[in-house]
Design a protein around this motif. Sequence first.
Motif, PDB file in Angstrom:
ATOM      1  N   LYS A  15       1.522  -1.589   0.571  1.00  0.00           N
ATOM      2  CA  LYS A  15      -0.082  -0.084   0.050  1.00  0.00           C
ATOM      3  C   LYS A  15       0.665   1.331   0.040  1.00  0.00           C
ATOM      4  CE  LYS A  15      -4.309  -2.299   1.446  1.00  0.00           C
ATOM      5  NZ  LYS A  15      -4.624  -2.711  -0.056  1.00  0.00           N
ATOM      6  N   LYS A  16       2.306   1.246   0.842  1.00  0.00           N
ATOM      7  CA  LYS A  16       2.678   2.691   0.695  1.00  0.00           C
ATOM      8  C   LYS A  16       3.545   2.899  -0.850  1.00  0.00           C
ATOM      9  CE  LYS A  16       4.460   0.440   3.948  1.00  0.00           C
ATOM     10  NZ  LYS A  16       5.776   0.275   5.796  1.00  0.00           N
ATOM     11  N   ALA A  17       4.102   1.523  -1.887  1.00  0.00           N
ATOM     12  CA  ALA A  17       4.447   1.950  -2.719  1.00  0.00           C
ATOM     13  C   ALA A  17       3.676   2.472  -3.945  1.00  0.00           C
ATOM     14  CB  ALA A  17       4.800   0.687  -3.242  1.00  0.00           C
ATOM     15  N   LYS A  18       4.437   3.658  -4.163  1.00  0.00           N
ATOM     16  CA  LYS A  18       3.476   4.351  -6.071  1.00  0.00           C
ATOM     17  C   LYS A  18       3.835   3.621  -6.644  1.00  0.00           C
ATOM     18  CE  LYS A  18       6.753   7.592  -5.293  1.00  0.00           C
ATOM     19  NZ  LYS A  18       7.634   9.199  -5.718  1.00  0.00           N
ATOM     20  N   LYS A  19       2.435   3.630  -7.343  1.00  0.00           N
ATOM     21  CA  LYS A  19       1.842   2.978  -8.903  1.00  0.00           C
ATOM     22  C   LYS A  19       3.317   3.330  -9.473  1.00  0.00           C
ATOM     23  CE  LYS A  19      -2.318   2.644 -11.487  1.00  0.00           C
ATOM     24  NZ  LYS A  19      -3.082   2.936 -11.949  1.00  0.00           N
ATOM     25  N   SER A  20       3.307   4.367  -9.597  1.00  0.00           N
ATOM     26  CA  SER A  20       4.386   4.572 -10.975  1.00  0.00           C
ATOM     27  C   SER A  20       5.547   3.877 -10.545  1.00  0.00           C
ATOM     28  CB  SER A  20       5.135   6.315 -11.060  1.00  0.00           C
ATOM     29  OG  SER A  20       5.825   6.254  -9.559  1.00  0.00           O
ATOM     30  N   ASP A  21       6.036   3.413  -9.122  1.00  0.00           N
ATOM     31  CA  ASP A  21       7.327   2.486  -8.669  1.00  0.00           C
ATOM     32  C   ASP A  21       7.160   1.084  -9.037  1.00  0.00           C
ATOM     33  OD1 ASP A  21       8.055   4.764  -8.194  1.00  0.00           O
ATOM     34  OD2 ASP A  21       8.011   4.844  -6.510  1.00  0.00           O
ATOM     35  N   LYS A  22       5.539   1.163  -9.350  1.00  0.00           N
ATOM     36  CA  LYS A  22       5.338  -0.699  -9.517  1.00  0.00           C
ATOM     37  C   LYS A  22       5.208  -1.037 -10.901  1.00  0.00           C
ATOM     38  CE  LYS A  22       1.641  -0.791  -5.767  1.00  0.00           C
ATOM     39  NZ  LYS A  22       0.411  -1.349  -5.274  1.00  0.00           N
ATOM     40  N   LEU A  23       6.499  -1.288 -11.069  1.00  0.00           N
ATOM     41  CA  LEU A  23       6.920  -1.124 -13.283  1.00  0.00           C
ATOM     42  C   LEU A  23       7.458  -3.387 -12.635  1.00  0.00           C
ATOM     43  CD1 LEU A  23       8.161   2.216 -14.073  1.00  0.00           C
ATOM     44  CD2 LEU A  23       5.720   1.459 -14.610  1.00  0.00           C
ATOM     45  N   ILE A  24       8.052  -3.750 -12.265  1.00  0.00           N
ATOM     46  CA  ILE A  24       8.384  -4.603 -12.716  1.00  0.00           C
ATOM     47  C   ILE A  24       7.872  -5.886 -13.351  1.00  0.00           C
ATOM     48  CG2 ILE A  24       9.902  -6.885 -11.315  1.00  0.00           C
ATOM     49  CD1 ILE A  24      11.535  -4.612 -10.526  1.00  0.00           C
ATOM     50  N   ILE A  25       7.603  -6.058 -14.338  1.00  0.00           N
ATOM     51  CA  ILE A  25       7.505  -7.647 -14.891  1.00  0.00           C
ATOM     52  C   ILE A  25       8.312  -9.662 -14.635  1.00  0.00           C
ATOM     53  CG2 ILE A  25       5.296  -8.227 -17.408  1.00  0.00           C
ATOM     54  CD1 ILE A  25       5.937  -4.921 -17.618  1.00  0.00           C
ATOM     55  N   SER A  26       7.318  -9.539 -14.211  1.00  0.00           N
ATOM     56  CA  SER A  26       7.983 -10.760 -14.100  1.00  0.00           C
ATOM     57  C   SER A  26       7.539 -11.954 -15.532  1.00  0.00           C
ATOM     58  CB  SER A  26       7.623 -11.759 -12.980  1.00  0.00           C
ATOM     59  OG  SER A  26       8.627 -13.333 -13.431  1.00  0.00           O
ATOM     60  N   SER A  27       8.547 -12.923 -15.977  1.00  0.00           N
ATOM     61  CA  SER A  27       7.856 -13.834 -17.166  1.00  0.00           C
ATOM     62  C   SER A  27       6.324 -14.782 -16.657  1.00  0.00           C
ATOM     63  CB  SER A  27       9.077 -15.099 -17.817  1.00  0.00           C
ATOM     64  OG  SER A  27      10.073 -14.212 -18.490  1.00  0.00           O
ATOM     65  N   ASN A  28       6.725 -14.812 -15.092  1.00  0.00           N
ATOM     66  CA  ASN A  28       5.734 -15.866 -14.246  1.00  0.00           C
ATOM     67  C   ASN A  28       4.366 -14.748 -14.049  1.00  0.00           C
ATOM     68  OD1 ASN A  28       7.127 -17.408 -14.646  1.00  0.00           O
ATOM     69  ND2 ASN A  28       8.308 -17.351 -12.723  1.00  0.00           N
ATOM     70  N   ASP A  29       4.368 -13.533 -14.208  1.00  0.00           N
ATOM     71  CA  ASP A  29       3.429 -12.574 -13.932  1.00  0.00           C
ATOM     72  C   ASP A  29       2.237 -12.862 -14.774  1.00  0.00           C
ATOM     73  OD1 ASP A  29       4.129 -11.907 -12.041  1.00  0.00           O
ATOM     74  OD2 ASP A  29       4.947 -10.090 -13.059  1.00  0.00           O
ATOM     75  N   SER A  30       0.703 -12.957 -14.392  1.00  0.00           N
ATOM     76  CA  SER A  30      -0.366 -13.354 -15.633  1.00  0.00           C
ATOM     77  C   SER A  30      -1.079 -11.742 -15.138  1.00  0.00           C
ATOM     78  CB  SER A  30      -1.035 -14.633 -15.071  1.00  0.00           C
ATOM     79  OG  SER A  30      -1.585 -14.430 -13.500  1.00  0.00           O
ATOM     80  N   MET A  31      -0.946 -10.989 -16.678  1.00  0.00           N
ATOM     81  CA  MET A  31      -1.202  -9.617 -15.924  1.00  0.00           C
ATOM     82  C   MET A  31      -2.551  -9.728 -17.306  1.00  0.00           C
ATOM     83  SD  MET A  31       2.104  -7.394 -15.745  1.00  0.00           S
ATOM     84  CE  MET A  31       0.920  -5.325 -14.906  1.00  0.00           C
ATOM     85  N   HIS A  32      -2.795  -8.981 -17.183  1.00  0.00           N
ATOM     86  CA  HIS A  32      -4.169  -8.851 -18.582  1.00  0.00           C
ATOM     87  C   HIS A  32      -3.352  -7.459 -19.405  1.00  0.00           C
ATOM     88  CE1 HIS A  32      -7.359  -6.531 -20.600  1.00  0.00           C
ATOM     89  NE2 HIS A  32      -7.851  -7.035 -20.339  1.00  0.00           N
ATOM     90  N   TYR A  33      -3.616  -8.129 -20.680  1.00  0.00           N
ATOM     91  CA  TYR A  33      -2.705  -7.128 -22.044  1.00  0.00           C
ATOM     92  C   TYR A  33      -2.728  -5.641 -21.678  1.00  0.00           C
ATOM     93  CZ  TYR A  33      -6.720  -6.318 -24.608  1.00  0.00           C
ATOM     94  OH  TYR A  33      -7.813  -5.721 -25.555  1.00  0.00           O
ATOM     95  N   ARG A  34      -3.264  -5.441 -21.625  1.00  0.00           N
ATOM     96  CA  ARG A  34      -3.490  -3.308 -21.465  1.00  0.00           C
ATOM     97  C   ARG A  34      -3.138  -3.134 -20.024  1.00  0.00           C
ATOM     98  NH1 ARG A  34      -9.885  -2.201 -22.371  1.00  0.00           N
ATOM     99  NH2 ARG A  34      -9.580  -2.516 -25.042  1.00  0.00           N
ATOM    100  N   SER A  35      -2.901  -3.876 -19.231  1.00  0.00           N
ATOM    101  CA  SER A  35      -1.859  -3.478 -17.859  1.00  0.00           C
ATOM    102  C   SER A  35      -0.153  -3.667 -18.123  1.00  0.00           C
ATOM    103  CB  SER A  35      -2.778  -4.118 -16.805  1.00  0.00           C
ATOM    104  OG  SER A  35      -1.109  -3.791 -15.419  1.00  0.00           O
ATOM    105  N   LYS A  36      -0.326  -4.871 -19.107  1.00  0.00           N
ATOM    106  CA  LYS A  36       0.655  -5.344 -19.493  1.00  0.00           C
ATOM    107  C   LYS A  36       2.043  -4.007 -20.254  1.00  0.00           C
ATOM    108  CE  LYS A  36       4.240  -8.743 -20.781  1.00  0.00           C
ATOM    109  NZ  LYS A  36       4.237 -10.410 -21.444  1.00  0.00           N
ATOM    110  N   ALA A  37       0.781  -3.717 -20.712  1.00  0.00           N
ATOM    111  CA  ALA A  37       1.368  -2.912 -21.466  1.00  0.00           C
ATOM    112  C   ALA A  37       1.398  -1.255 -21.115  1.00  0.00           C
ATOM    113  CB  ALA A  37      -0.175  -2.808 -23.748  1.00  0.00           C
ATOM    114  N   SER A  38       0.658  -1.051 -20.088  1.00  0.00           N
ATOM    115  CA  SER A  38       0.233  -0.232 -19.551  1.00  0.00           C
ATOM    116  C   SER A  38       2.321   0.084 -18.328  1.00  0.00           C
ATOM    117  CB  SER A  38      -0.391   0.298 -18.442  1.00  0.00           C
ATOM    118  OG  SER A  38      -0.059   0.843 -17.701  1.00  0.00           O
ATOM    119  N   LYS A  39       2.564  -0.412 -18.578  1.00  0.00           N
ATOM    120  CA  LYS A  39       3.598  -0.863 -17.649  1.00  0.00           C
ATOM    121  C   LYS A  39       4.950  -0.780 -18.436  1.00  0.00           C
ATOM    122  CE  LYS A  39       1.561  -1.651 -13.734  1.00  0.00           C
ATOM    123  NZ  LYS A  39       1.584  -0.599 -12.397  1.00  0.00           N
TER     124      LYS A  39
END
Length: 140
Positions: A15-39
Amino acid sequence: MIFETKLYRATSRNKKAKKSDKLIISSNDSMHYRSKASKVKELRALGCKMSKSHKDYKKLKYSENNRVAVELTVYFPTKRKSDPDNLQPTLKAIMDGFTDSGLWDDDNYKTIIYTKYKYGGLSGCDRYKLSIELIDNIIE
């Protein structure tokens, strides 16, 4: 030439982390394609900003005639077993940002000899620390 940044996982629930700092994408993450594209877009912008703000930016330009190797050292926030090469999607987006900034002509095999992923130990804080080193003057 070394670039360093500290980031959280894109899927972090901190909760303390800023949204702009949440950028690390792992090969194991299952993210929605729009969310991933934004990152990916934000990581590319970060890579462009990092390269342009480096003191040696204007001196160096990598190309087929001036080749480079890329080493990513990952410092993890916990002692949990981790796999540094799972951060390939993150490094790829940052390298694309380096291309956008004009640091090199293209990030293909003619310019970048190899990409290496290393474990660097603990970050000493609650986020990942990424150290990206560009190694030039490679003798083949």
